[in-house]
Design a protein around this motif. Structure first.
Motif, PDB file in Angstrom:
ATOM      1  N   GLY A   1       2.988   1.339  -9.210  1.00 50.40           N
ATOM      2  CA  GLY A   1       2.678   1.345  -7.722  1.00 50.40           C
ATOM      3  C   GLY A   1       1.134   0.411  -7.437  1.00 50.40           C
ATOM      4  O   GLY A   1       1.076  -0.316  -6.544  1.00 50.40           O
ATOM      5  N   ALA A   2       0.291   0.847  -8.173  1.00 48.74           N
ATOM      6  CA  ALA A   2      -1.095  -0.099  -8.071  1.00 48.74           C
ATOM      7  C   ALA A   2      -0.854  -1.559  -8.334  1.00 48.74           C
ATOM      8  O   ALA A   2      -1.267  -2.522  -7.447  1.00 48.74           O
ATOM      9  CB  ALA A   2      -2.082   0.661  -9.045  1.00 48.74           C
ATOM     10  N   LEU A   3      -0.023  -2.020  -9.340  1.00 52.23           N
ATOM     11  CA  LEU A   3       0.547  -3.413  -9.667  1.00 52.23           C
ATOM     12  C   LEU A   3       1.263  -3.855  -8.347  1.00 52.23           C
ATOM     13  O   LEU A   3       0.931  -5.175  -7.841  1.00 52.23           O
ATOM     14  CB  LEU A   3       1.232  -3.507 -10.701  1.00 52.23           C
ATOM     15  N   ILE A   4       2.172  -3.161  -7.830  1.00 50.24           N
ATOM     16  CA  ILE A   4       2.830  -3.700  -6.712  1.00 50.24           C
ATOM     17  C   ILE A   4       1.798  -3.940  -5.453  1.00 50.24           C
ATOM     18  O   ILE A   4       1.867  -4.962  -4.884  1.00 50.24           O
ATOM     19  CB  ILE A   4       3.959  -2.883  -6.117  1.00 50.24           C
ATOM     20  N   ALA A   5       0.883  -3.014  -5.289  1.00 45.26           N
ATOM     21  CA  ALA A   5      -0.072  -3.122  -4.327  1.00 45.26           C
ATOM     22  C   ALA A   5      -0.944  -4.228  -4.322  1.00 45.26           C
ATOM     23  O   ALA A   5      -1.315  -5.171  -3.423  1.00 45.26           O
ATOM     24  CB  ALA A   5      -0.881  -1.866  -4.125  1.00 45.26           C
ATOM     25  N   ASN A   6      -1.341  -4.561  -5.418  1.00 41.60           N
ATOM     26  CA  ASN A   6      -2.200  -5.679  -6.060  1.00 41.60           C
ATOM     27  C   ASN A   6      -1.462  -7.034  -5.775  1.00 41.60           C
ATOM     28  O   ASN A   6      -2.074  -8.052  -5.322  1.00 41.60           O
ATOM     29  CB  ASN A   6      -2.808  -5.610  -7.372  1.00 41.60           C
ATOM     30  N   LEU A   7      -0.264  -7.242  -6.052  1.00 40.14           N
ATOM     31  CA  LEU A   7       0.608  -8.218  -5.747  1.00 40.14           C
ATOM     32  C   LEU A   7       0.746  -8.848  -4.355  1.00 40.14           C
ATOM     33  O   LEU A   7       0.597  -9.997  -4.014  1.00 40.14           O
ATOM     34  CB  LEU A   7       2.170  -8.026  -6.427  1.00 40.14           C
ATOM     35  N   MET A   8       1.005  -7.756  -3.657  1.00 44.43           N
ATOM     36  CA  MET A   8       1.122  -8.072  -2.125  1.00 44.43           C
ATOM     37  C   MET A   8      -0.343  -8.372  -1.829  1.00 44.43           C
ATOM     38  O   MET A   8      -0.352  -9.391  -0.795  1.00 44.43           O
ATOM     39  CB  MET A   8       1.595  -6.768  -1.488  1.00 44.43           C
TER      40      MET A   8
ATOM     41  N   GLN B   1       0.854  -1.273   0.049  1.00 42.94           N
ATOM     42  CA  GLN B   1      -0.008   0.048   0.000  1.00 42.94           C
ATOM     43  C   GLN B   1       0.784   1.313   0.009  1.00 42.94           C
ATOM     44  O   GLN B   1       0.359   2.406  -0.521  1.00 42.94           O
ATOM     45  CB  GLN B   1      -0.870   0.010   1.201  1.00 42.94           C
ATOM     46  N   ILE B   2       2.065   1.132   0.597  1.00 41.05           N
ATOM     47  CA  ILE B   2       2.718   2.334   0.653  1.00 41.05           C
ATOM     48  C   ILE B   2       3.339   2.960  -0.767  1.00 41.05           C
ATOM     49  O   ILE B   2       3.288   3.931  -1.268  1.00 41.05           O
ATOM     50  CB  ILE B   2       3.957   2.254   1.564  1.00 41.05           C
ATOM     51  N   PHE B   3       3.395   1.728  -1.635  1.00 40.10           N
ATOM     52  CA  PHE B   3       3.564   2.165  -2.926  1.00 40.10           C
ATOM     53  C   PHE B   3       2.583   2.733  -3.748  1.00 40.10           C
ATOM     54  O   PHE B   3       2.699   3.713  -4.381  1.00 40.10           O
ATOM     55  CB  PHE B   3       4.307   1.027  -3.826  1.00 40.10           C
ATOM     56  N   SER B   4       1.501   2.165  -3.428  1.00 36.10           N
ATOM     57  CA  SER B   4       0.051   2.683  -4.225  1.00 36.10           C
ATOM     58  C   SER B   4      -0.237   4.028  -3.375  1.00 36.10           C
ATOM     59  O   SER B   4      -0.416   5.003  -4.523  1.00 36.10           O
ATOM     60  CB  SER B   4      -0.814   1.747  -3.716  1.00 36.10           C
ATOM     61  N   ILE B   5      -0.051   4.625  -2.247  1.00 33.59           N
ATOM     62  CA  ILE B   5      -0.330   5.599  -1.756  1.00 33.59           C
ATOM     63  C   ILE B   5       0.643   6.678  -2.113  1.00 33.59           C
ATOM     64  O   ILE B   5       0.355   7.747  -2.490  1.00 33.59           O
ATOM     65  CB  ILE B   5      -0.369   5.460  -0.252  1.00 33.59           C
ATOM     66  N   LEU B   6       1.981   6.400  -2.382  1.00 32.03           N
ATOM     67  CA  LEU B   6       3.126   7.220  -2.553  1.00 32.03           C
ATOM     68  C   LEU B   6       2.877   7.731  -4.125  1.00 32.03           C
ATOM     69  O   LEU B   6       2.783   8.700  -4.385  1.00 32.03           O
ATOM     70  CB  LEU B   6       4.307   6.558  -2.355  1.00 32.03           C
ATOM     71  N   THR B   7       2.605   6.847  -4.937  1.00 33.45           N
ATOM     72  CA  THR B   7       2.515   7.085  -6.410  1.00 33.45           C
ATOM     73  C   THR B   7       1.177   7.941  -6.712  1.00 33.45           C
ATOM     74  O   THR B   7       1.117   8.766  -7.403  1.00 33.45           O
ATOM     75  CB  THR B   7       2.445   6.125  -7.229  1.00 33.45           C
TER      76      THR B   7
END
Length: 405
Positions: free
Chosen positions: A175-182, A16-22
């Motif tokens: 960022g969204a792709l990383i959040a979804n992967l996690m 989520q930190i990647f998604s919120i950051l981007t």
């Protein structure tokens, strides 16, 4: 079990930190782009309203769907929708300059998707963490969001200046792709419906409203939170104006105030995660409002030469903020059945979002007539009195909350 839920949240928050950051990078970069290309305050105002009004207006109605749908899949779908439209706008920038109307359309779509994502996440938290740890989790969440919101605008403008808005938007897709992967790596149990009858939308909407008003503690605190939002939310735009007009300092000083306030939020979130179980949530909420109100009112009484004191007071305001937001959401998560949480959280979120434009409409004429420091003083007094009211009512509110949970 004690370490399992912590490991689950470590995985969720690391994505989520990647998604919120981007997302923070994109929001700031789009506003900056519109500022550079249009030089129009009207366009910026319209863009700001479009960025949050769909979320505010649709929230109560979307809540019914959130309680029907799988919350993990809803978060993934919402983030994917945001990523898709970021990709579309990013590619558009490589083909040519998109119109302001198209940029505003993308902002509206992102706002609609956020109306699904944020409440789904909040409603999923009590399905993962033990009830007595919800306030601690809220502290972690405040830390993650504050850190991302500090770094996001600075990183966004750096990438925008070095490359283009298109590159910022493509980073948002990543960022969204990383959040979804996690999210795909963890399991969130879905609450089972009480009956297998075909759902009736408006009947479920009414049930959510009735569930909300049955817990009197949450109703009272939500009303207090709305008053707080009307008084305090305009300060998000008035902090730079206070620095520039009252203290007669430049943009660098204004950025220092913003950074110090956000740093205070990170430290406050850290303290909340450590001290979560030492006091009742309502005690944290009321104390937070009193501290925020006192520091805000004190800021309104400062002379032009007291900028350093204003910086210190801004840090204290930031540090006190997580002690309101985190425990308030934890109280909601404890007080309602998981099957109702989507509706309740969406409703509460809409109340908070709709309070902001009301505050801005009130603040404008007051600041123009009496000066920006007058709003700091008045907002501080209103906020502190709201906190004192909740403190006086603390025992009754606590009893009612336990009965509702």
């Amino acid at each position: 079990m004690q370490t399992h839920w912590k490991r689950t949240f470590a995985i969720i928050f690391s994505g989520q930190i990647f998604s919120i950051l981007t997302s923070s990078m994109v929001q700031f970069s789009i506003i900056w782009h519109l500022t550079e290309t249009t030089h129009s305050a009207v366009v910026l105002t319209i863009a700001g309203l479009i960025a949050f009004l769909p979320q505010a207006l649709l929230g109560p109605f979307i809540g019914v769907w959130l309680d029907r749908l799988n919350r993990k899949l809803t978060m993934i779908a919402a983030d994917s929708a945001i990523a898709l439209f970021s990709l579309v706008l990013g590619l558009y920038f490589y083909w040519g300059e998109p119109s302001v109307a198209f940029v505003c359309f993308i902002l509206a779509v992102r706002s609609i998707a956020s109306a699904f994502h944020a409440p789904s996440f909040q409603a999923a938290i009590p399905l993962i963490a033990p009830a007595d740890q919800l306030t601690r989790v809220a502290g972690w969440q405040q830390m993650v969001m504050s850190a991302a919101n500090i770094i996001g605008p600075a990183l966004g403008i750096a990438v925008y200046s070095a490359a283009s808005l298109g590159v910022v938007l493509l980073l948002d897709v990543a960022g969204a792709l990383i959040a979804n992967l996690m999210l795909s790596l963890i399991k969130i149990r879905q609450p089972k419906p009480e009956s297998l009858e075909a759902p009736r939308y408006f009947q479920e909407l009414k049930l959510g409203w009735r569930a909300f008003i049955q817990v009197k503690a949450i109703v009272v605190i939500t009303a207090a939170a709305a008053v707080f939002s009307v008084a305090f939310m305009p300060l998000a735009t008035l902090f730079p104006f206070m620095t520039l007009s009252h203290f007669e300092r430049g943009g660098y000083s204004a950025s220092v105030v913003e950074a110090v306030f956000s740093a205070g939020m990170i430290i406050g979130g850290t303290l909340l995660s450590v001290a979560a179980s030492k006091r009742k949530d309502i005690a944290y909420v009321s104390s937070s409002l009193i501290v925020i109100g006192a520091t805000c009112a004190a800021s309104g009484l400062l002379g032009k030469e007291a900028f350093i004191v204003f910086v210190v007071l801004s840090f204290m305001m930031g540090a006190a903020s997580p002690f309101f937001n985190g425990p308030y959401m934890a109280m909601i998560q404890r007080a309602y059945d998981p099957m109702m949480l989507g509706r309740v959280i969406s409703l509460v979120t809409s109340v908070m979002l709709l309070a902001s434009p009301i505050g801005l409409l009130l603040a404008g004429p007051v600041v123009d007539r009496y000066g920006v420091q007058s709003w700091f003083l008045g907002a501080g007094i209103v906020t502190a009195l709201t906190g004192i009211f909740l403190l006086v009512q603390m025992k009754n509110l606590d009893i009612q909350e336990r009965q509702g949970s």
